[in-house]
Motif scaffolding. Structure first.
Motif, mmCIF file in Angstrom:
data_model
loop_
_atom_site.group_PDB
_atom_site.id
_atom_site.type_symbol
_atom_site.label_atom_id
_atom_site.label_comp_id
_atom_site.label_asym_id
_atom_site.label_seq_id
_atom_site.Cartn_x
_atom_site.Cartn_y
_atom_site.Cartn_z
ATOM 1 N N SER A 145 -111.613 4.806 -3.051
ATOM 2 C CA SER A 145 -110.603 4.857 -1.991
ATOM 3 C C SER A 145 -111.249 4.745 -0.614
ATOM 4 N N TYR A 146 -112.510 5.132 -0.497
ATOM 5 C CA TYR A 146 -113.245 4.993 0.763
ATOM 6 C C TYR A 146 -113.655 3.541 1.015
ATOM 7 N N GLY A 147 -113.731 2.736 -0.052
ATOM 8 C CA GLY A 147 -114.126 1.337 0.105
ATOM 9 C C GLY A 147 -115.311 0.895 -0.730
ATOM 10 N N PHE A 148 -115.975 1.828 -1.426
ATOM 11 C CA PHE A 148 -117.060 1.450 -2.334
ATOM 12 C C PHE A 148 -116.464 0.674 -3.515
ATOM 13 N N LYS A 149 -117.074 -0.451 -3.861
ATOM 14 C CA LYS A 149 -116.505 -1.318 -4.894
ATOM 15 C C LYS A 149 -117.131 -1.142 -6.272
ATOM 16 N N HIS A 150 -118.392 -0.702 -6.322
ATOM 17 C CA HIS A 150 -119.109 -0.640 -7.605
ATOM 18 C C HIS A 150 -119.673 0.768 -7.784
ATOM 19 N N VAL A 151 -118.815 1.682 -8.222
ATOM 20 C CA VAL A 151 -119.178 3.105 -8.314
ATOM 21 C C VAL A 151 -119.440 3.471 -9.772
ATOM 22 N N ARG A 152 -120.580 4.082 -10.012
ATOM 23 C CA ARG A 152 -120.943 4.523 -11.356
ATOM 24 C C ARG A 152 -121.229 6.020 -11.349
ATOM 25 N N THR A 153 -121.165 6.646 -12.532
ATOM 26 C CA THR A 153 -121.434 8.068 -12.682
ATOM 27 C C THR A 153 -122.504 8.281 -13.756
ATOM 28 N N THR A 154 -123.036 9.491 -13.825
ATOM 29 C CA THR A 154 -124.037 9.784 -14.858
ATOM 30 C C THR A 154 -123.394 9.791 -16.249
ATOM 31 N N LEU A 155 -122.091 10.040 -16.317
ATOM 32 C CA LEU A 155 -121.407 9.956 -17.613
ATOM 33 C C LEU A 155 -121.359 8.507 -18.095
ATOM 34 N N ASP A 156 -121.210 7.554 -17.175
ATOM 35 C CA ASP A 156 -121.285 6.129 -17.542
ATOM 36 C C ASP A 156 -122.642 5.827 -18.174
ATOM 37 N N ILE A 157 -123.690 6.359 -17.550
ATOM 38 C CA ILE A 157 -125.052 6.102 -18.032
ATOM 39 C C ILE A 157 -125.259 6.729 -19.402
ATOM 40 N N LEU A 158 -124.764 7.948 -19.587
ATOM 41 C CA LEU A 158 -124.919 8.615 -20.879
ATOM 42 C C LEU A 158 -124.129 7.887 -21.967
ATOM 43 N N LYS A 162 -127.149 7.346 -25.097
ATOM 44 C CA LYS A 162 -127.146 8.803 -25.236
ATOM 45 C C LYS A 162 -128.551 9.404 -25.200
ATOM 46 N N SER A 163 -129.578 8.567 -25.380
ATOM 47 C CA SER A 163 -130.950 9.067 -25.327
ATOM 48 C C SER A 163 -131.396 9.427 -23.908
ATOM 49 N N VAL A 164 -130.621 8.997 -22.913
ATOM 50 C CA VAL A 164 -130.937 9.357 -21.529
ATOM 51 C C VAL A 164 -130.986 10.876 -21.386
ATOM 52 N N TRP A 165 -130.060 11.569 -22.034
ATOM 53 C CA TRP A 165 -130.065 13.030 -22.058
ATOM 54 C C TRP A 165 -129.395 13.473 -23.357
ATOM 55 N N PRO A 166 -130.188 13.623 -24.430
ATOM 56 C CA PRO A 166 -129.624 13.859 -25.767
ATOM 57 C C PRO A 166 -129.052 15.252 -25.979
ATOM 58 N N PHE A 167 -129.097 16.104 -24.965
ATOM 59 C CA PHE A 167 -128.628 17.479 -25.113
ATOM 60 C C PHE A 167 -127.165 17.658 -24.711
ATOM 61 N N HIS A 168 -126.506 16.553 -24.394
ATOM 62 C CA HIS A 168 -125.081 16.646 -24.043
ATOM 63 C C HIS A 168 -124.312 15.553 -24.765
ATOM 64 N N PRO A 197 -122.761 19.140 -8.580
ATOM 65 C CA PRO A 197 -122.796 18.603 -9.942
ATOM 66 C C PRO A 197 -122.461 19.670 -10.981
ATOM 67 N N ARG A 198 -121.817 19.241 -12.060
ATOM 68 C CA ARG A 198 -121.460 20.154 -13.162
ATOM 69 C C ARG A 198 -122.576 20.253 -14.184
ATOM 70 N N ASN A 199 -123.370 19.203 -14.319
ATOM 71 C CA ASN A 199 -124.445 19.179 -15.317
ATOM 72 C C ASN A 199 -125.755 18.884 -14.594
ATOM 73 N N TRP A 200 -126.397 19.915 -14.091
ATOM 74 C CA TRP A 200 -127.606 19.744 -13.292
ATOM 75 C C TRP A 200 -128.700 19.013 -14.071
ATOM 76 N N ALA A 201 -128.873 19.366 -15.330
ATOM 77 C CA ALA A 201 -129.966 18.780 -16.116
ATOM 78 C C ALA A 201 -129.794 17.269 -16.270
ATOM 79 N N LEU A 202 -128.600 16.832 -16.675
ATOM 80 C CA LEU A 202 -128.327 15.406 -16.822
ATOM 81 C C LEU A 202 -128.518 14.681 -15.498
ATOM 82 N N ASP A 203 -127.956 15.230 -14.430
ATOM 83 C CA ASP A 203 -127.991 14.545 -13.144
ATOM 84 C C ASP A 203 -129.404 14.465 -12.576
ATOM 85 N N ILE A 204 -130.177 15.537 -12.698
ATOM 86 C CA ILE A 204 -131.569 15.513 -12.198
ATOM 87 C C ILE A 204 -132.401 14.519 -12.999
ATOM 88 N N GLN A 205 -132.196 14.475 -14.315
ATOM 89 C CA GLN A 205 -132.928 13.516 -15.146
ATOM 90 C C GLN A 205 -132.627 12.079 -14.718
#
Length: 367
Positions: A145-158, A162-168, A197-205
């Protein structure tokens, strides 16, 4: 109540180097529903000043009523709500706040920690960026809504690997929120920590992976990471914040410290980052621009009063901006723990007392 023109008038067009002033002015032009003529204005923190947790503080409604014209001068006084909170859209937050306070709060009077990012969209509008914090993909939608066109999240990456952070393991709700992307072919240009962030471990990794590989998840580590490879932006420096519990809770500032500690352990040095939110200069400049948008034509502000509960953010930022600062005792600050780390212009019990004291000061003849 009129006084000599203060420092705000001479400084209203100044802005941080990182922030583009043109989008700010555009933002201000669309936030002018409450144009008033007043020699003073207020900027109020929310958590610990107007509300605590989900509950409105008793003095909050009375203070806002005074600002809306229920005062002995019979004038509406410009004010903004400036918070290091966030995590949802400005309109959604104002809707909830209006219900909590029993007073309609319009989005044009509300600035949260990540609102200022509207002024930097121009740098990343066509580039992939990673947004951290909040629930599910709520902040993806806010960023778009601010104008960013290509927004991704760590959940997209996981979801991609899933090996990016196998503990979630992604929940059904989380899977429904993801955007499938091949991150081996996607170079992330910037990481924006919008909210806690809700999942510090995933996000820091993921942050460490992206920065060390130049923005590509799973890419080879760069031989030299002394140079900034990915822009890293934090929106809230608060180490702690006040909830319904007696003891403060850890905030985004604590997450930043945790990330930097891990990154330094991996690489030998912390990673350069950009900081928004109170008490940063960029956030207070942004607030000044929005305040000016509320003024009637040819009006000028003699005084801006910041009312806050956190000496490290509210009072420090206001003092640096050359505003007047009022510290309340309804939030983070506890006078039993000693004097505040940053000295306010005045200290009172609650926000109603703060507003009344400021009005009394402005009504006194200048000596």
């Amino acid at each position: 109540m009129m006084r000599q023109l203060g420092t705000l008038c001479s400084r209203r067009h100044m802005c941080s180097k990182y922030v583009n002033v043109t989008p700010i002015r555009s933002f201000v032009r669309h936030r002018t529903a409450h144009k008033t003529a007043s020699p003073l204005a207020f900027v109020l923190d929310i958590d610990g000043v107007l509300i605590r947790g989900d509950n409105a503080l008793p003095a909050a409604k009375r203070a806002l009523s005074i600002l809306d014209g229920d005062n002995k001068y019979g004038i509406k006084i410009p004010y903004l709500l400036l918070t290091n909170g966030g995590g949802v859209s400005e309109s959604a937050r104002c809707h909830k706040l209006s219900q909590q306070l029993g007073i309609k709060i319009d989005p044009e009077r509300y600035i949260q920690a990540h609102t200022v990012l509207k002024s930097v969209v121009y740098k990343y509008v066509d580039l992939p960026v990673l947004v951290l914090g909040g629930k599910g993909d709520t902040l993806r939608k806010v960023a778009e809504s601010y104008g960013f066109k290509h927004v991704r999240t760590t959940l997209d990456i996981l979801a991609w690997n899933k090996s990016v952070w196998p503990f979630h393991n992604l929940t059904v709700e989380e899977r429904e929120s993801v955007k499938l992307t091949d991150f081996s072919k996607t170079r992330i240009a910037a990481i924006f920590v919008f909210h806690d962030p809700r999942n510090w471990a995933l996000d820091i990794q993921v942050m460490c992976d992206l920065i060390q590989s130049g923005g590509v998840v799973g890419g080879p580590c760069l031989p030299d990471i002394t140079q900034k490879t990915v822009d890293l932006v934090f929106c809230n420096p608060d180490l702690i914040w006040k909830s319904d519990l007696d003891k403060p809770r850890l905030g985004q500032g604590a997450f930043k410290q945790a990330f930097q500690a891990v990154f330094k352990s991996l690489t030998g040095a912390p990673y350069p980052s950009i900081q928004f939110g109170k008490p940063t200069e960029a956030t207070y400049k942004f607030a000044e621009q929005v305040l000016w948008g509320q003024l009637a034509e040819k009006s000028c502000l003699d005084s801006v009063y910041m009312v806050g509960d956190n000496p490290e953010s509210d009072i420090a930022g206001a003092n640096a901006a050359r505003w007047k600062s009022i510290l309340v005792r309804t939030g983070v600050y506890d006078p039993c723990q000693g004097p505040p780390s940053h000295r306010p212009t005045h200290e009172v019990e609650d926000v109603e007392q703060a507003v009344l004291w400021a009005l009394e000061q402005e009504s006194q003849p200048q000596t």
